[in-house]
Design a protein around this motif. Structure first.
Motif, PDB file in Angstrom:
ATOM      1  N   UNK A   1      48.138 -14.356   1.086  1.00 28.30           N
ATOM      2  CA  UNK A   1      48.700 -13.084   1.519  1.00 28.30           C
ATOM      3  C   UNK A   1      47.886 -12.410   2.633  1.00 28.30           C
ATOM      4  N   UNK A   2      46.573 -12.427   2.538  1.00 27.44           N
ATOM      5  CA  UNK A   2      45.755 -11.784   3.568  1.00 27.44           C
ATOM      6  C   UNK A   2      45.886 -12.450   4.926  1.00 27.44           C
ATOM      7  N   UNK A   3      45.917 -13.768   4.929  1.00 24.84           N
ATOM      8  CA  UNK A   3      46.059 -14.500   6.200  1.00 24.84           C
ATOM      9  C   UNK A   3      47.476 -14.356   6.750  1.00 24.84           C
ATOM     10  N   UNK A   4      48.481 -14.285   5.873  1.00 20.80           N
ATOM     11  CA  UNK A   4      49.861 -14.058   6.329  1.00 20.80           C
ATOM     12  C   UNK A   4      49.981 -12.677   6.956  1.00 20.80           C
ATOM     13  N   UNK A   5      49.378 -11.663   6.317  1.00 23.93           N
ATOM     14  CA  UNK A   5      49.397 -10.307   6.864  1.00 23.93           C
ATOM     15  C   UNK A   5      48.681 -10.259   8.207  1.00 23.93           C
ATOM     16  N   UNK A   6      47.557 -10.959   8.311  1.00 23.45           N
ATOM     17  CA  UNK A   6      46.825 -11.023   9.573  1.00 23.45           C
ATOM     18  C   UNK A   6      47.681 -11.645  10.668  1.00 23.45           C
TER      19      UNK A   6
ATOM     20  N   UNK B   1      61.964  -7.987  10.695  1.00 21.73           N
ATOM     21  CA  UNK B   1      61.998  -8.792   9.478  1.00 21.73           C
ATOM     22  C   UNK B   1      60.796  -9.716   9.493  1.00 21.73           C
ATOM     23  N   UNK B   2      60.106  -9.814   8.362  1.00 22.17           N
ATOM     24  CA  UNK B   2      58.979 -10.747   8.245  1.00 22.17           C
ATOM     25  C   UNK B   2      59.407 -11.831   7.255  1.00 22.17           C
ATOM     26  N   UNK B   3      59.581 -13.023   7.791  1.00 17.58           N
ATOM     27  CA  UNK B   3      60.112 -14.154   7.043  1.00 17.58           C
ATOM     28  C   UNK B   3      59.019 -15.192   6.821  1.00 17.58           C
ATOM     29  N   UNK B   4      59.305 -16.192   5.986  1.00 22.06           N
ATOM     30  CA  UNK B   4      58.328 -17.248   5.717  1.00 22.06           C
ATOM     31  C   UNK B   4      58.990 -18.612   5.840  1.00 22.06           C
ATOM     32  N   UNK B   5      58.282 -19.535   6.453  1.00 18.73           N
ATOM     33  CA  UNK B   5      58.775 -20.907   6.639  1.00 18.73           C
ATOM     34  C   UNK B   5      57.585 -21.853   6.604  1.00 18.73           C
ATOM     35  N   UNK B   6      57.872 -23.138   6.478  1.00 24.14           N
ATOM     36  CA  UNK B   6      56.798 -24.133   6.505  1.00 24.14           C
ATOM     37  C   UNK B   6      56.263 -24.263   7.929  1.00 24.14           C
ATOM     38  N   UNK B   7      55.099 -24.840   8.054  1.00 22.50           N
ATOM     39  CA  UNK B   7      54.491 -25.030   9.368  1.00 22.50           C
ATOM     40  C   UNK B   7      55.385 -25.898  10.263  1.00 22.50           C
ATOM     41  N   UNK B   8      56.005 -26.936   9.692  1.00 21.49           N
ATOM     42  CA  UNK B   8      56.930 -27.768  10.476  1.00 21.49           C
ATOM     43  C   UNK B   8      58.128 -26.955  10.950  1.00 21.49           C
TER      44      UNK B   8
ATOM     45  N   UNK C   1      69.611 -14.538  15.146  1.00 24.17           N
ATOM     46  CA  UNK C   1      70.116 -14.558  13.771  1.00 24.17           C
ATOM     47  C   UNK C   1      70.555 -15.953  13.359  1.00 24.17           C
ATOM     48  N   UNK C   2      71.132 -16.698  14.281  1.00 20.93           N
ATOM     49  CA  UNK C   2      71.528 -18.083  13.966  1.00 20.93           C
ATOM     50  C   UNK C   2      70.312 -18.952  13.656  1.00 20.93           C
ATOM     51  N   UNK C   3      69.235 -18.738  14.379  1.00 22.36           N
ATOM     52  CA  UNK C   3      68.021 -19.536  14.166  1.00 22.36           C
ATOM     53  C   UNK C   3      67.399 -19.240  12.801  1.00 22.36           C
ATOM     54  N   UNK C   4      67.387 -17.983  12.397  1.00 26.82           N
ATOM     55  CA  UNK C   4      66.664 -17.591  11.178  1.00 26.82           C
ATOM     56  C   UNK C   4      67.583 -17.361   9.975  1.00 26.82           C
ATOM     57  N   UNK C   5      68.853 -17.720  10.099  1.00 25.30           N
ATOM     58  CA  UNK C   5      69.844 -17.417   9.060  1.00 25.30           C
ATOM     59  C   UNK C   5      69.459 -17.907   7.676  1.00 25.30           C
ATOM     60  N   UNK C   6      68.823 -19.043   7.574  1.00 25.84           N
ATOM     61  CA  UNK C   6      68.525 -19.630   6.250  1.00 25.84           C
ATOM     62  C   UNK C   6      67.045 -19.505   5.867  1.00 25.84           C
ATOM     63  N   UNK C   7      66.351 -18.598   6.498  1.00 29.28           N
ATOM     64  CA  UNK C   7      64.928 -18.418   6.225  1.00 29.28           C
ATOM     65  C   UNK C   7      64.759 -17.145   5.393  1.00 29.28           C
ATOM     66  N   UNK C   8      64.005 -17.262   4.293  1.00 28.71           N
ATOM     67  CA  UNK C   8      63.814 -16.137   3.387  1.00 28.71           C
ATOM     68  C   UNK C   8      62.691 -15.215   3.815  1.00 28.71           C
ATOM     69  N   UNK C   9      62.690 -14.047   3.208  1.00 28.72           N
ATOM     70  CA  UNK C   9      61.642 -13.063   3.440  1.00 28.72           C
ATOM     71  C   UNK C   9      60.301 -13.575   2.924  1.00 28.72           C
ATOM     72  N   UNK C  10      59.236 -13.124   3.576  1.00 33.71           N
ATOM     73  CA  UNK C  10      57.888 -13.409   3.098  1.00 33.71           C
ATOM     74  C   UNK C  10      57.718 -12.700   1.759  1.00 33.71           C
ATOM     75  N   UNK C  11      57.232 -13.420   0.773  1.00 35.05           N
ATOM     76  CA  UNK C  11      57.021 -12.823  -0.568  1.00 35.05           C
ATOM     77  C   UNK C  11      55.575 -12.901  -0.952  1.00 35.05           C
TER      78      UNK C  11
END
Length: 145
Positions: free
Chosen positions: A26-31, A69-76, A135-145
């Motif tokens: 969480x700290x590194x994601x916030x950074x 919006x702050x979303x989360x995805x894998x590095x790939x 919006x099309x690019x990020x449509x299936x990406x969830x919020x950072x939790x």
């Protein structure tokens, strides 16, 4: 000109998203989100709204009226999101993984300089621009939790 340099004066952005590496603590994601947001503010000062004035007349700094919006995805996925953002011509702010490997900006710069664009990994990526393409690019990406 780099592949992320665009004419920022063309239009006022309608959408702003930050996508961070879902595997970060969480700290590194916030950074990562904060570092990216600071650059967004510098590149797009028009996104800062007017001061907010409370009932006592005290002014508070303006904030971004379109939200971020702050979303989360894998590095790939971040690598693919960045490429798609460049492809559609939106402004892309990326944060290479080398940024959290040192606290020295020159060392960060030197480390990035040694890696080809195609081989860079990212801790976060922001897309700023027109609403529908982003919006099309990020449509299936969830919020950072």
């Amino acid at each position: 000109m780099t592949d992320t340099a665009i004419d920022l004066s063309k239009t006022i952005p309608q959408r702003c998203v930050i996508i961070v590496d879902a595997a970060l603590p969480v700290g590194k994601a916030a950074n990562a989100a904060a570092v990216i947001a600071l650059t967004i503010g510098q590149r797009h000062p028009e996104l800062v709204g007017p001061a907010l004035v409370d009932a006592d007349g005290c002014a508070h700094p303006g904030l971004i009226p379109i939200g971020i919006a702050v979303l989360a995805a894998s590095r790939d996925e971040l690598t693919n999101i960045r490429a798609k953002g460049v492809e559609i011509g939106c402004d892309v702010v990326d944060f290479p993984v080398q940024g959290q490997e040192t606290t020295d900006y020159q060392a960060f710069s030197d480390a990035v300089r040694k890696v080809a664009t195609i081989d860079l990994g990212y801790l976060g990526v922001a897309l700023i621009g027109e609403k529908k393409p982003i919006s099309r690019i990020v449509a299936n990406i969830g919020l950072l939790k």
